[in-house]
Scaffold this motif. Structure first.
Motif, PDB file in Angstrom:
ATOM      1  N   LEU A 201      -2.314-134.767 -52.679  1.00 50.17           N
ATOM      2  CA  LEU A 201      -2.375-133.462 -52.007  1.00 50.17           C
ATOM      3  C   LEU A 201      -2.031-133.577 -50.527  1.00 50.17           C
ATOM      4  N   LYS A 202      -2.216-134.742 -49.953  1.00 49.99           N
ATOM      5  CA  LYS A 202      -1.821-134.933 -48.552  1.00 49.99           C
ATOM      6  C   LYS A 202      -0.317-134.784 -48.387  1.00 49.99           C
ATOM      7  N   HIS A 203       0.422-135.249 -49.400  1.00 56.41           N
ATOM      8  CA  HIS A 203       1.881-135.184 -49.338  1.00 56.41           C
ATOM      9  C   HIS A 203       2.438-133.987 -50.112  1.00 56.41           C
ATOM     10  N   LEU A 204       1.562-133.126 -50.603  1.00 57.75           N
ATOM     11  CA  LEU A 204       2.025-131.940 -51.319  1.00 57.75           C
ATOM     12  C   LEU A 204       2.885-131.029 -50.444  1.00 57.75           C
ATOM     13  N   PRO A 205       2.493-130.718 -49.195  1.00 53.82           N
ATOM     14  CA  PRO A 205       3.363-129.855 -48.362  1.00 53.82           C
ATOM     15  C   PRO A 205       4.749-130.438 -48.152  1.00 53.82           C
ATOM     16  N   ARG A 206       4.828-131.773 -47.978  1.00 56.46           N
ATOM     17  CA  ARG A 206       6.138-132.392 -47.765  1.00 56.46           C
ATOM     18  C   ARG A 206       7.028-132.235 -48.995  1.00 56.46           C
ATOM     19  N   MET A 207       6.469-132.500 -50.178  1.00 61.52           N
ATOM     20  CA  MET A 207       7.252-132.357 -51.397  1.00 61.52           C
ATOM     21  C   MET A 207       7.599-130.900 -51.661  1.00 61.52           C
ATOM     22  N   TYR A 208       6.659-130.005 -51.361  1.00 60.53           N
ATOM     23  CA  TYR A 208       6.916-128.569 -51.545  1.00 60.53           C
ATOM     24  C   TYR A 208       8.078-128.120 -50.670  1.00 60.53           C
ATOM     25  N   ASN A 209       8.072-128.518 -49.390  1.00 61.39           N
ATOM     26  CA  ASN A 209       9.163-128.125 -48.499  1.00 61.39           C
ATOM     27  C   ASN A 209      10.485-128.750 -48.916  1.00 61.39           C
ATOM     28  N   GLN A 210      10.422-129.956 -49.463  1.00 62.99           N
ATOM     29  CA  GLN A 210      11.647-130.623 -49.879  1.00 62.99           C
ATOM     30  C   GLN A 210      12.301-129.893 -51.052  1.00 62.99           C
ATOM     31  N   VAL A 211      11.495-129.461 -52.019  1.00 62.21           N
ATOM     32  CA  VAL A 211      12.042-128.708 -53.146  1.00 62.21           C
ATOM     33  C   VAL A 211      12.380-127.277 -52.718  1.00 62.21           C
ATOM     34  N   LYS A 212      11.593-126.736 -51.808  1.00 62.36           N
ATOM     35  CA  LYS A 212      11.818-125.362 -51.357  1.00 62.36           C
ATOM     36  C   LYS A 212      13.178-125.213 -50.686  1.00 62.36           C
ATOM     37  N   VAL A 213      13.593-126.215 -49.913  1.00 63.34           N
ATOM     38  CA  VAL A 213      14.877-126.099 -49.230  1.00 63.34           C
ATOM     39  C   VAL A 213      16.024-126.122 -50.235  1.00 63.34           C
ATOM     40  N   LYS A 214      15.856-126.842 -51.354  1.00 66.29           N
ATOM     41  CA  LYS A 214      16.903-126.858 -52.371  1.00 66.29           C
ATOM     42  C   LYS A 214      16.997-125.509 -53.069  1.00 66.29           C
ATOM     43  N   VAL A 215      15.834-124.892 -53.350  1.00 68.15           N
ATOM     44  CA  VAL A 215      15.845-123.565 -53.971  1.00 68.15           C
ATOM     45  C   VAL A 215      16.425-122.536 -53.007  1.00 68.15           C
TER      46      VAL A 215
END
Length: 632
Positions: A201-215
């Motif tokens: 969960l600490k790295h959840l925002p980073r992964m979320y933003n990484q996938v979000k930019v692709k979408v």
């Protein structure tokens, strides 16, 4: 926007070496006092329109920035709000760092071994390294990010893993793998990584933003006129939630992106749901993009109609048709007691433990969407498996239920309800366009009910009720009519001739409304809104309208397809010949007729389970659902 807002530090400085845009090279240090005035930073946050020939004063630049959308210098995607642009840039940074990390992981083992030798010497007696480093420093941050990414993928594969990855057995497994395969000495997983949930969960925002930019890039690079958006609720027991999904044509396929999940509240009004939808969409697309909304009966269409065309979920509409006719209140008011008795007997026959599925199997290979209520499934099951059911109850010596069954009325009701359910299944096809099937479905069911209404007795009364309910609940929108024409196998064939001119007029009207989008160049500047000229004022516009109408008539004069075509493949082949209609087809045919998908039930079950057990905050739950839908 205040000057302090522009002077706020960029969350992370980074350099993008493989960027195509010369404006997007590097960011200054966040501690640099001249950061907000740095030319490179201003070029990255530059508005779409640039002043030419002179440099504006700073105060005028701030006013100019406030009225123009912010453009990412890396990919050209535009944002209405400054914070959304910063999140987008963070995602670029995370994506770039992840690529660097993956490239490093592919390095020869000798290089990695050389890097680790000074740190890998471990003293088993006191659990400290010979260099005096603490255990937590044995793994670089890049390795922690890779482990966190794997954990998030496990969670997305099954959200039940939220409680599993922090359990003792999972830690024992991880410890065994580390001890068996470690090249640089065994170490304690608990001491080095800590709680796996906390790490992930600490790295959840980073992964979320990484996938979000692709979408965001996928939706922002849409070459069509617009997108389709579904906002549909799904109930699981007493609770329910809303799922927001965006659809667009990518190549010859329909691509969907789940953008958000929100717990539903009985106090939520249509305006509140619409406000949530618009807030989520603003993080992914510009407000100028044309949108067709598909909602269920719980969402007010009036609020969404202000932002674009709003259609009702076709499965929900047909479900309302059946529910309104076969409800006990309606049947009692019409003195149709034999129908009530038949429905009760069918529920008793098909509701026995293990009878419906294990003994007789399902009715069809393809299941209806989640928003189709099973009030008629028991009746259709009994009609489909009547012989097997009779044999089953005969062996059990319980023939009293079979003897009380009105076989004649059962057959007549099944003849009415089977086409309705089959239409719902066809309209819920997730792999093919379905919006063009809505109007032909309405016409087909209307003919069915009209023909059956001429019969005598109870069936005639029921068909009259079905006709009234069909007209009241199954609304046909102009977008349905336009989509039907865009199917070369149908065109105007399903409707009577007196409706042809009206539907052709709707096609031309929609072409005129969106034709400004066709003249935009391949840059990222928003199209200026031009007032529509009055009739006779603009000869060029009149000529353009005439050409558009001629294109529609030329297309309609072509022979119908005899076989079912791949619609996107067809319009890809005739784009040069029918330019306006092709662009319209790639937009409208990507909009689904049914708002609920097959995975909605499972997604809502997991979301509501997380909510009830309070495993995650609503924000983290939404991010995890986003990753589950768009990362795997």
């Amino acid at each position: 926007m205040a000057l302090a807002d522009l002077a706020s530090p960029v969350p992370q400085a980074y350099r993008r070496t493989n960027c195509k845009s010369p404006d997007f090279q590097s960011f200054p240090s966040p501690t640099d006092p001249s950061m907000c005035l740095d030319s490179q930073f201003q070029s990255c946050l530059q508005p779409s329109r640039k002043a030419s020939g002179f440099v504006l004063p700073l105060t005028q630049q701030l006013l100019f920035l406030r009225t123009e959308p912010y453009t990412c210098g890396a990919c050209g995607i535009q944002f209405q709000f400054y914070n959304n642009l910063l999140e987008h840039m963070q995602s670029h940074a995370a994506d770039n760092e992840n690529n660097i990390a993956s490239n490093q992981s592919r390095s020869p083992p000798a290089v990695v071994e050389e890097k680790w030798k000074p740190q890998a010497q471990r003293n088993s007696a006191n659990n400290t390294t010979s260099s005096g480093l603490t255990p937590n420093s044995m793994i670089p941050e890049k390795e922690r990010q890779n482990i966190a990414e794997r954990l998030l993928r496990v969670m997305c594969a099954d959200l039940g893993a939220l409680s599993v990855v922090s359990g003792k057995e999972f830690l024992k497994l991880a410890q065994t793998l580390v001890d068996s395969g470690a090249r640089y000495g065994a170490f304690s997983v608990t001491e080095i990584l800590g709680n796996f949930n906390t790490l992930a969960l600490k790295h959840l925002p980073r992964m979320y933003n990484q996938v979000k930019v692709k979408v965001t890039c996928a939706l922002g690079s849409n070459a069509c006129l617009g997108i389709g958006v579904t906002c549909h609720s799904q109930s699981v027991g007493p609770d329910s939630c809303y799922i927001l999904t965006a659809y667009q044509a990518e190549g010859n396929h329909i691509k969907s992106y789940v953008l958000g999940v929100k717990g539903a509240d009985i106090r939520d009004s249509g305006d509140l749901v619409h406000h949530w939808v618009q807030n989520v969409l603003s993080e992914f697309v510009m407000s100028e993009i044309r949108t067709v909304y598909v909602t269920d009966c719980r969402v007010s269409a009036s609020a969404f109609s202000k932002a674009g065309m709003c259609l009702r979920c076709s499965a929900c509409a047909l479900n309302s048709v059946v529910q309104s006719v076969l409800s006990k209140r309606t049947l009692q008011a019409r003195s149709m007691h034999e129908v009530i008795e038949l429905l009760n007997v069918c529920e008793d026959l098909a509701g026995s433990t293990g009878l419906a599925k294990e003994t007789f199997g399902s009715l069809e290979e393809t299941s209806p969407p989640p928003c189709w209520n099973s009030v008629t499934d028991s009746l259709l099951l009994v009609h489909e498996r009547y012989e097997q059911i009779c044999e089953f109850y005969s062996r059990a010596k319980k023939m009293n239920l079979i003897q009380s069954l009105n076989k004649h009325l059962l057959s007549n009701l099944a003849a009415i309800l089977t086409p309705v359910k089959q239409a719902v299944i066809e309209l819920s096809n997730e792999s093919q366009p379905t919006l063009q099937l809505v109007l032909p479905t309405y016409v087909r069911l209307e003919k069915l009910f009209t023909a059956k209404a001429n019969d005598a007795g109870t069936v005639s009364k029921l068909c009259h009720l079905f006709l009234e309910a069909l007209k009241e609940n199954f609304k046909v929108h102009p977008a349905h009519k336009v989509a039907m024409i865009l199917d070369p196998q149908q065109k105007l064939r399903p409707v009577p001739p007196y409706q042809h001119e009206e539907i052709i007029g709707k096609v031309c009207e929609l072409i005129n409304e969106v034709k400004e989008s066709w003249t935009e160049e391949a840059d990222f500047e928003p199209a200026a809104k031009k007032p529509r000229s009055a009739p006779g004022e603009n000869p060029a516009a009149q000529e353009d309208d005439r050409l558009g109408k001629n294109e529609v008539y030329d297309y309609l004069q072509e022979p119908l397809f005899q076989a079912t075509p791949d619609l996107f493949q067809y319009w890809s082949c005739v784009t040069q010949k029918h330019t306006k209609l092709a662009k319209l087809a790639f937009w409208l045919l990507a909009v689904p007729a049914v708002g609920a998908r097959s995975g909605c039930v499972n997604m809502c079950e997991q979301a509501l389970l997380i909510k009830r057990r309070r495993l995650l905050s609503p924000e983290d739950m939404n991010k995890l659902m986003f990753l589950k839908s768009n990362m795997l």
